[in-house]
Design a protein around this motif. Structure first.
Motif, PDB file in Angstrom:
ATOM      1  N   MET A   1      24.278  30.419  44.103  1.00  0.00           N
ATOM      2  CA  MET A   1      25.700  30.085  43.990  1.00  0.00           C
ATOM      3  C   MET A   1      26.421  31.052  43.060  1.00  0.00           C
ATOM      4  N   LEU A   2      25.808  31.356  41.912  1.00  0.00           N
ATOM      5  CA  LEU A   2      26.429  32.294  40.967  1.00  0.00           C
ATOM      6  C   LEU A   2      26.565  33.674  41.575  1.00  0.00           C
ATOM      7  N   GLN A   3      25.530  34.054  42.369  1.00  0.00           N
ATOM      8  CA  GLN A   3      25.597  35.357  43.034  1.00  0.00           C
ATOM      9  C   GLN A   3      26.743  35.398  44.039  1.00  0.00           C
ATOM     10  N   PHE A   4      26.970  34.270  44.713  1.00  0.00           N
ATOM     11  CA  PHE A   4      28.052  34.179  45.697  1.00  0.00           C
ATOM     12  C   PHE A   4      29.408  34.393  45.019  1.00  0.00           C
ATOM     13  N   PHE A   5      29.632  33.679  43.886  1.00  0.00           N
ATOM     14  CA  PHE A   5      30.895  33.814  43.168  1.00  0.00           C
ATOM     15  C   PHE A   5      31.060  35.202  42.560  1.00  0.00           C
ATOM     16  N   ALA A   6      29.927  35.760  42.101  1.00  0.00           N
ATOM     17  CA  ALA A   6      29.985  37.114  41.536  1.00  0.00           C
ATOM     18  C   ALA A   6      30.377  38.117  42.607  1.00  0.00           C
ATOM     19  N   LYS A   7      29.836  37.914  43.820  1.00  0.00           N
ATOM     20  CA  LYS A   7      30.115  38.838  44.923  1.00  0.00           C
ATOM     21  C   LYS A   7      31.581  38.802  45.337  1.00  0.00           C
ATOM     22  N   TYR A   8      32.151  37.594  45.289  1.00  0.00           N
ATOM     23  CA  TYR A   8      33.528  37.439  45.774  1.00  0.00           C
ATOM     24  C   TYR A   8      34.523  37.143  44.638  1.00  0.00           C
ATOM     25  N   LYS A   9      34.195  37.523  43.418  1.00  0.00           N
ATOM     26  CA  LYS A   9      35.045  37.148  42.287  1.00  0.00           C
ATOM     27  C   LYS A   9      36.452  37.748  42.388  1.00  0.00           C
ATOM     28  N   TYR A  10      36.545  38.989  42.881  1.00  0.00           N
ATOM     29  CA  TYR A  10      37.861  39.613  42.998  1.00  0.00           C
ATOM     30  C   TYR A  10      38.709  38.905  44.053  1.00  0.00           C
ATOM     31  N   PHE A  11      38.025  38.447  45.112  1.00  0.00           N
ATOM     32  CA  PHE A  11      38.729  37.696  46.147  1.00  0.00           C
ATOM     33  C   PHE A  11      39.307  36.405  45.563  1.00  0.00           C
ATOM     34  N   PHE A  12      38.500  35.692  44.749  1.00  0.00           N
ATOM     35  CA  PHE A  12      38.958  34.444  44.151  1.00  0.00           C
ATOM     36  C   PHE A  12      40.055  34.681  43.117  1.00  0.00           C
ATOM     37  N   ILE A  13      39.973  35.794  42.403  1.00  0.00           N
ATOM     38  CA  ILE A  13      41.030  36.127  41.434  1.00  0.00           C
ATOM     39  C   ILE A  13      42.354  36.344  42.152  1.00  0.00           C
ATOM     40  N   LEU A  15      43.129  35.281  45.160  1.00  0.00           N
ATOM     41  CA  LEU A  15      43.537  34.014  45.762  1.00  0.00           C
ATOM     42  C   LEU A  15      44.204  33.106  44.736  1.00  0.00           C
ATOM     43  N   THR A  16      43.675  33.076  43.520  1.00  0.00           N
ATOM     44  CA  THR A  16      44.257  32.253  42.458  1.00  0.00           C
ATOM     45  C   THR A  16      45.656  32.726  42.101  1.00  0.00           C
ATOM     46  N   ILE A  17      45.810  34.043  42.000  1.00  0.00           N
ATOM     47  CA  ILE A  17      47.125  34.610  41.663  1.00  0.00           C
ATOM     48  C   ILE A  17      48.136  34.299  42.762  1.00  0.00           C
ATOM     49  N   LEU A  18      47.710  34.504  44.034  1.00  0.00           N
ATOM     50  CA  LEU A  18      48.607  34.223  45.152  1.00  0.00           C
ATOM     51  C   LEU A  18      48.981  32.744  45.205  1.00  0.00           C
ATOM     52  N   SER A  19      48.012  31.884  44.923  1.00  0.00           N
ATOM     53  CA  SER A  19      48.285  30.444  44.922  1.00  0.00           C
ATOM     54  C   SER A  19      49.314  30.090  43.852  1.00  0.00           C
ATOM     55  N   ALA A  20      49.178  30.704  42.665  1.00  0.00           N
ATOM     56  CA  ALA A  20      50.125  30.448  41.571  1.00  0.00           C
ATOM     57  C   ALA A  20      51.525  30.907  41.953  1.00  0.00           C
ATOM     58  N   ILE A  21      51.618  32.067  42.604  1.00  0.00           N
ATOM     59  CA  ILE A  21      52.924  32.594  43.034  1.00  0.00           C
ATOM     60  C   ILE A  21      53.558  31.672  44.068  1.00  0.00           C
ATOM     61  N   ILE A  22      52.737  31.219  45.040  1.00  0.00           N
ATOM     62  CA  ILE A  22      53.249  30.334  46.093  1.00  0.00           C
ATOM     63  C   ILE A  22      53.736  29.017  45.509  1.00  0.00           C
ATOM     64  N   ILE A  23      52.970  28.445  44.573  1.00  0.00           N
ATOM     65  CA  ILE A  23      53.375  27.198  43.929  1.00  0.00           C
ATOM     66  C   ILE A  23      54.673  27.386  43.157  1.00  0.00           C
ATOM     67  N   PHE A  24      54.790  28.515  42.460  1.00  0.00           N
ATOM     68  CA  PHE A  24      56.008  28.812  41.694  1.00  0.00           C
ATOM     69  C   PHE A  24      57.213  28.919  42.625  1.00  0.00           C
ATOM     70  N   LEU A  25      57.039  29.629  43.764  1.00  0.00           N
ATOM     71  CA  LEU A  25      58.141  29.797  44.708  1.00  0.00           C
ATOM     72  C   LEU A  25      58.551  28.464  45.329  1.00  0.00           C
TER      73      LEU A  25
END
Length: 224
Positions: A1-13, A15-25
């Motif tokens: 599981m940790l390897q999975f998150f490590a592999k896709y950490k930039y994707f999740f970062i 996604l988190t930023i985009l989600s915050a922007i969408i919520i703000f808008l």
């Protein structure tokens, strides 16, 4: 599981930023825009309103006027057509609140100097004393810009009627007789339709900050 998150950490970062922007808008889109009330005589302290208009609940506007400014020019409501303006009542020999009010108007003038939508209007409540030369000297002393700010004198009864029946700003029932004297710290914010949109204590810094905030809100109404 940790390897999975490590592999896709930039994707999740991302996604988190985009989600915050969408919520703000979404929040800003759904949040109702701030709007100022339109004050009617029935909404204002009865002590500030002439008895002939106390029960008016809609369509109240500033009456037509014909006064003389610091340059000897006739100033009417047409000079404020399609303008937002801030009005007050003062006299040049006042030793108490008027100097503070005028100094605050000077600060407001500085803020709106390049704003073509906004002007200032100060009415003398002792027009028999505040002649054109007296107003001109006062204007020069205070740094009044002629194209932004009119200091007006004229018929005392007309000025007192404006204070009581139009601007709803004065705690007295005097009609402008020879011994009548009004004294008010109120600044009044007036919109382009000559409607009252706010009252402010012209001697209080916090109230002046509120006025400047409300001026911005009012301007946005005309640019939606």
């Amino acid at each position: 599981m940790l390897q999975f998150f490590a592999k896709y950490k930039y994707f999740f970062i991302v996604l988190t930023i985009l989600s915050a922007i969408i919520i703000f808008l979404f929040y800003n889109a759904l949040k109702p825009k701030e709007r100022l009330p339109v004050f009617q005589p029935a909404m204002v302290n009865a002590e500030l309103v002439d008895s002939t208009v106390q029960y008016v609940k809609k369509y109240h506007t500033i009456a037509d006027f014909n006064l003389i400014n610091q340059n000897g020019d006739t100033i009417t409501e047409s000079h404020y057509k399609n303008k937002i303006y801030i009005a007050d009542f003062f006299f040049t020999t006042c030793p108490s609140i008027c100097p503070i009010m005028t100094d605050n108007m000077v600060k407001i003038q500085k803020e709106i100097l390049n704003d073509k939508e906004v002007m200032l209007l100060s009415h003398s409540v002792t027009p028999q004393i505040d002649s054109v030369p007296v107003l001109k000297a006062y204007a020069r002393k205070k740094g009044v810009q002629d194209d932004k700010w009119n200091l007006v004198t004229g018929d005392k009864k007309q000025i007192y009627q404006l204070a009581r029946k139009s601007y709803l700003a004065v705690k007295t029932d005097g009609d402008g007789g020879p011994y009548d004297m009004i004294h008010t710290e109120n600044f009044i914010l007036v919109d382009k339709e000559r409607r009252i949109r706010g009252f402010y204590n012209g001697t209080d810094e916090e109230s002046i900050r509120k006025l400047m905030h409300d001026l911005k809100v009012l301007k946005e109404e005309y640019h939606d």
